[in-house]
Design a protein around this motif. Structure first.
Motif, PDB file in Angstrom:
ATOM      1  N   ARG A  59       1.052   7.033   8.431  1.00  0.00           N
ATOM      2  CA  ARG A  59       2.156   6.612   7.102  1.00  0.00           C
ATOM      3  C   ARG A  59       3.428   6.950   6.571  1.00  0.00           C
ATOM      4  O   ARG A  59       2.622   8.652   6.054  1.00  0.00           O
ATOM      5  CB  ARG A  59       1.188   5.440   6.316  1.00  0.00           C
ATOM      6  N   PRO A  60       3.873   6.421   6.170  1.00  0.00           N
ATOM      7  CA  PRO A  60       5.073   6.950   5.201  1.00  0.00           C
ATOM      8  C   PRO A  60       3.792   7.449   4.273  1.00  0.00           C
ATOM      9  O   PRO A  60       2.738   7.676   3.275  1.00  0.00           O
ATOM     10  CB  PRO A  60       5.909   6.294   4.083  1.00  0.00           C
ATOM     11  N   GLY A  61       4.003   8.468   3.433  1.00  0.00           N
ATOM     12  CA  GLY A  61       3.412   9.381   2.405  1.00  0.00           C
ATOM     13  C   GLY A  61       2.202  10.047   2.572  1.00  0.00           C
ATOM     14  O   GLY A  61       1.648  10.606   1.904  1.00  0.00           O
ATOM     15  N   PHE A 117       5.899   6.327  -2.116  1.00  0.00           N
ATOM     16  CA  PHE A 117       6.810   6.070  -1.254  1.00  0.00           C
ATOM     17  C   PHE A 117       7.514   4.999  -1.210  1.00  0.00           C
ATOM     18  O   PHE A 117       7.431   4.358   0.040  1.00  0.00           O
ATOM     19  CB  PHE A 117       5.556   6.579   0.452  1.00  0.00           C
ATOM     20  N   PHE A 136      12.213  14.075  -6.521  1.00  0.00           N
ATOM     21  CA  PHE A 136      11.562  14.221  -5.760  1.00  0.00           C
ATOM     22  C   PHE A 136      11.787  15.686  -4.655  1.00  0.00           C
ATOM     23  O   PHE A 136      10.660  15.947  -4.691  1.00  0.00           O
ATOM     24  CB  PHE A 136      11.700  12.618  -4.541  1.00  0.00           C
ATOM     25  N   GLU A 139       0.725  -1.103   0.015  1.00  0.00           N
ATOM     26  CA  GLU A 139       0.198  -0.101  -0.234  1.00  0.00           C
ATOM     27  C   GLU A 139       0.583   1.163   0.163  1.00  0.00           C
ATOM     28  O   GLU A 139       0.614   2.397  -0.766  1.00  0.00           O
ATOM     29  CB  GLU A 139      -0.402  -0.046   0.781  1.00  0.00           C
ATOM     30  N   ILE A 140       1.786   1.168   0.613  1.00  0.00           N
ATOM     31  CA  ILE A 140       3.087   1.917   0.384  1.00  0.00           C
ATOM     32  C   ILE A 140       3.223   1.987  -0.386  1.00  0.00           C
ATOM     33  O   ILE A 140       4.001   3.616  -0.965  1.00  0.00           O
ATOM     34  CB  ILE A 140       4.186   1.993   1.926  1.00  0.00           C
ATOM     35  N   LEU A 178      12.317  14.051  11.552  1.00  0.00           N
ATOM     36  CA  LEU A 178      10.544  13.944  10.584  1.00  0.00           C
ATOM     37  C   LEU A 178      11.329  12.886   9.212  1.00  0.00           C
ATOM     38  O   LEU A 178      10.761  12.730   8.872  1.00  0.00           O
ATOM     39  CB  LEU A 178      11.260  15.528  10.902  1.00  0.00           C
ATOM     40  N   PHE A 179      12.819  13.385   8.921  1.00  0.00           N
ATOM     41  CA  PHE A 179      13.064  12.362   8.187  1.00  0.00           C
ATOM     42  C   PHE A 179      12.702  11.171   7.445  1.00  0.00           C
ATOM     43  O   PHE A 179      12.275  11.145   6.489  1.00  0.00           O
ATOM     44  CB  PHE A 179      14.251  13.199   8.007  1.00  0.00           C
ATOM     45  N   ILE A 180      13.138  10.731   8.567  1.00  0.00           N
ATOM     46  CA  ILE A 180      12.431   8.760   8.635  1.00  0.00           C
ATOM     47  C   ILE A 180      11.254   8.840   8.057  1.00  0.00           C
ATOM     48  O   ILE A 180      10.780   7.384   7.606  1.00  0.00           O
ATOM     49  CB  ILE A 180      13.363   7.981   9.432  1.00  0.00           C
ATOM     50  N   VAL A 187       7.030  -1.587   2.159  1.00  0.00           N
ATOM     51  CA  VAL A 187       7.217  -1.789   4.051  1.00  0.00           C
ATOM     52  C   VAL A 187       7.968  -3.846   4.140  1.00  0.00           C
ATOM     53  O   VAL A 187       7.996  -3.753   5.092  1.00  0.00           O
ATOM     54  CB  VAL A 187       5.658  -3.332   4.580  1.00  0.00           C
ATOM     55  N   GLY A 198       9.988  15.350   3.581  1.00  0.00           N
ATOM     56  CA  GLY A 198      10.811  14.976   2.742  1.00  0.00           C
ATOM     57  C   GLY A 198      11.630  13.549   3.157  1.00  0.00           C
ATOM     58  O   GLY A 198      10.200  12.717   3.219  1.00  0.00           O
ATOM     59  N   GLY A 199      12.604  13.598   3.158  1.00  0.00           N
ATOM     60  CA  GLY A 199      13.160  12.085   3.778  1.00  0.00           C
ATOM     61  C   GLY A 199      13.767  11.938   2.803  1.00  0.00           C
ATOM     62  O   GLY A 199      13.922  11.925   1.897  1.00  0.00           O
ATOM     63  N   PRO A 200      14.250  10.178   2.612  1.00  0.00           N
ATOM     64  CA  PRO A 200      14.280   8.644   1.494  1.00  0.00           C
ATOM     65  C   PRO A 200      13.568   9.302   0.956  1.00  0.00           C
ATOM     66  O   PRO A 200      12.441   8.652   0.380  1.00  0.00           O
ATOM     67  CB  PRO A 200      14.652   7.410   2.070  1.00  0.00           C
ATOM     68  N   LEU A 246       0.176   0.132   9.281  1.00  0.00           N
ATOM     69  CA  LEU A 246       0.530   1.062   8.082  1.00  0.00           C
ATOM     70  C   LEU A 246       0.691   2.355   9.059  1.00  0.00           C
ATOM     71  O   LEU A 246       1.184   3.691   8.670  1.00  0.00           O
ATOM     72  CB  LEU A 246       0.065   1.457   7.416  1.00  0.00           C
ATOM     73  N   THR A 251       9.141  10.657   6.268  1.00  0.00           N
ATOM     74  CA  THR A 251       8.053  10.651   4.811  1.00  0.00           C
ATOM     75  C   THR A 251       6.951  11.421   5.431  1.00  0.00           C
ATOM     76  O   THR A 251       6.410  10.520   4.248  1.00  0.00           O
ATOM     77  CB  THR A 251       9.105   9.033   4.519  1.00  0.00           C
ATOM     78  N   VAL A 252       6.374  12.155   6.112  1.00  0.00           N
ATOM     79  CA  VAL A 252       5.396  12.475   6.415  1.00  0.00           C
ATOM     80  C   VAL A 252       5.084  14.114   5.920  1.00  0.00           C
ATOM     81  O   VAL A 252       6.422  14.389   5.870  1.00  0.00           O
ATOM     82  CB  VAL A 252       4.577  12.404   7.845  1.00  0.00           C
ATOM     83  N   SER A 265      10.217   3.994  -1.540  1.00  0.00           N
ATOM     84  CA  SER A 265      11.339   3.824  -0.183  1.00  0.00           C
ATOM     85  C   SER A 265      10.916   3.600   1.344  1.00  0.00           C
ATOM     86  O   SER A 265      12.254   3.618   2.085  1.00  0.00           O
ATOM     87  CB  SER A 265      11.955   5.532   0.010  1.00  0.00           C
ATOM     88  N   ARG A 266       9.708   3.626   1.408  1.00  0.00           N
ATOM     89  CA  ARG A 266       9.532   3.383   2.627  1.00  0.00           C
ATOM     90  C   ARG A 266       8.246   1.949   2.743  1.00  0.00           C
ATOM     91  O   ARG A 266       7.804   1.911   3.504  1.00  0.00           O
ATOM     92  CB  ARG A 266       8.500   4.216   3.674  1.00  0.00           C
TER      93      ARG A 266
END
Lengths: 340, 340
Positions: free
Chosen positions: B255-257, A99, A155, A93-94, B276-278, A104, A285-287, B232, B280-281, A101-102
């Motif tokens: 969840r991420p995204g 996304f 991105f 789903e992610i 915050l970086f990790i 599951v 932001g983020g990975p 998630l 990914t929101v 890079s995240r």
């Protein structure tokens, strides 16, 4: 096979290690044809973060598929492929939300190491994108850039909502910042301000689409961006460094209602809640989910529309990897490509 | 005229002050027909932040236009109007982008004080929205809610991208959190989780559209949201408190995204860059551009589609304002309406 191993900060060696094999039925093993050194590789090189003995290095790669596991369906032996620095199933789903890079089931390629003659790629069907045809050397260099710095800069530009009519400020003149400039230009931004004080990088920034250069940093840099934008700030800012100063420079350079895309791996950054609240900017932001953009980036590269490979300004055989790290650390090179 | 003045933390008085007059040709003066006490009024009441002697209070208001300056064109004497807690020209580039709370000419109504029989409203043409027809008492209460808590909760839900198919977690069961629930429901969210441990607020949350209640806070609250969303996290989270715990609860529940809309006035909050970086929101918050939503909210209220006025659970004459502050401070009331 030969592979780059970091033993300690500043201590990068090229050594003989076991050639990887298929471990999971969803794996592929690639013969890596090009890899490179990432700005984020410089953090451990400079002694930031935990160091736990010798570690394989590298997470950017292009290459030819050498073997696949029993469950791999989309990728076949002999395919020329590019993948991102995060292995992802591309179906959860992610991932479906863009996304990857995240994911599951994510596996960080940096833990595997792609500055090596061969690399195991988990979740091959989700991770790898096949390149049709035979890339030229220039195209191959650009495809390698797509593996991380181009995809990450892309991105950042998308997260910053770069687009027609927008003024985009780019904080950071490393490879990712430069690629964000290229992305912002492709996305149609009206004005792209590179924040850089190095002549060589300024030249690259202009080549990739920067319309303005701001040499000032911190509060002075912010004041300059405000001056260029009728006192309001940029619509979009890209942060591609990862320090407190660069994050604040990006946030404060952005007008209320604007967007900040931040992709510099965050180091000792702390954002004051009140300042963020008052700023009224969007932060994302983020990975980077590079996999989201890879198919389009491959098309743009193979059709000659973009030339991100120009970001590599030093090419070395893998045996000289240590010199590559040193050159980037000393800012003698923006981005080092390793050949095999 | 009578007006609420805060002399020190906990010391709220109703006093005789000068009736306001037109100061700028763009001003209007309103006869305030209803005002109310805001959760953000409780911060100084509880001694947070600087206190500089007696201060007029209040920034939420509806009323009838009593006088207008020479340059006011859209609003006339006798009009029934509602405005937001930030006066804005509604024409500058920032307003045009929908961020009227950061208008280049913004004036904070809290500095003027609307818990008073009359109030001067700067930039009347940009700030005030005329209500056609004669609102009933119930409609008037809802229009008053639109002045801040409804508009702020609405912005939070929009910033969190609440919508069809989405699970929305709402951190904070004060008036703004409750209004965000109402907004998320109107925006079509599939599942709305109110994070609340107070029975009376849980009941209001359900009335406004919450489908689930989570009583746990902090890490346990986050774990519960994950449990409800297949591990998630929510697609969208609203933060409507303004503390470190509530911000982290909102970010970590997403969840991420996903998207976090944060509107609790930030107090002693510090966000760790790496975390915050990790995550990914996307984060978007700050003082809500209520004016962006006001025309639609007025229509929804006057047509009976939404009933945000139900958030007021204590109504007092202005002379009893001190009791109103006390009741909210002690959580005996969610939101106190003041009549004249």
């Amino acid at each position: 096979m030969r592979a780059v191993i970091m033993h300690a900060p500043g201590d990068v060696r090229v050594e003989d290690v076991e050639k990887p094999v298929i471990e999971e039925p969803t794996d592929a093993v690639l013969r890596v044809t090009m890899s490179c050194v990432c700005g984020s590789d410089l953090w451990p090189y400079r002694g930031y973060g935990e160091q736990n003995g010798p570690a394989p290095m590298g997470h950017e790669y292009i290459g030819v598929v050498e073997a696949v596991g029993d469950e791999v369906k989309n990728i076949a032996v002999g395919d020329f492929v590019v993948g991102s620095f995060v292995a992802s199933d591309n179906t959860c789903e992610i991932c479906a939300a863009g996304f990857q890079s995240r994911c599951v089931h994510q596996v960080m390629m940096g833990g595997i190491g792609t500055q090596a003659e061969y690399a195991r790629v988990p979740l091959a069907d989700g991770t790898l994108v096949k390149v049709d045809g035979e890339p030229t050397d220039a195209q191959a260099r650009s495809l390698l850039a797509a593996s991380d710095v181009l995809g990450t800069g892309w991105f950042a530009a998308v997260a910053a909502e770069a687009g027609p009519g927008k003024t985009v400020a780019v904080v950071g003149d490393g490879a990712v910042g430069l690629m964000a400039i290229l992305a912002a230009k492709h996305l149609g931004a009206e004005r792209i301000v590179a924040m850089s004080r190095h002549a060589d990088r300024q030249a690259l920034a202009r080549r990739f689409g920067a319309t303005d250069i701001v040499e000032e940093r911190g509060d002075e840099g912010v004041a300059k961006i405000k001056e260029l934008t009728g006192g309001l700030g940029a619509h979009s800012s890209v942060e591609a460094v990862g320090t407190q100063e660069s994050m604040m420079q990006a946030i404060q350079s952005t007008r209320p209602g604007g967007h900040v895309g931040y992709v510099g791996v965050s180091h000792d950054v702390s954002l004051d809640g009140r300042e963020l609240f008052i700023s009224t900017v969007s932060l994302l932001g983020g990975p980077a989910p590079v996999r989201r953009f890879l198919p389009d980036l491959v098309d743009l590269i193979m059709s000659g529309e973009i030339d991100p490979g120009a970001v590599f300004d030093l090419t070395l055989p893998i045996e000289q990897a240590a010199e590559g790290y040193k050159a980037m650390d000393e800012r003698r090179a923006t981005k080092v490509l390793l050949t095999f």
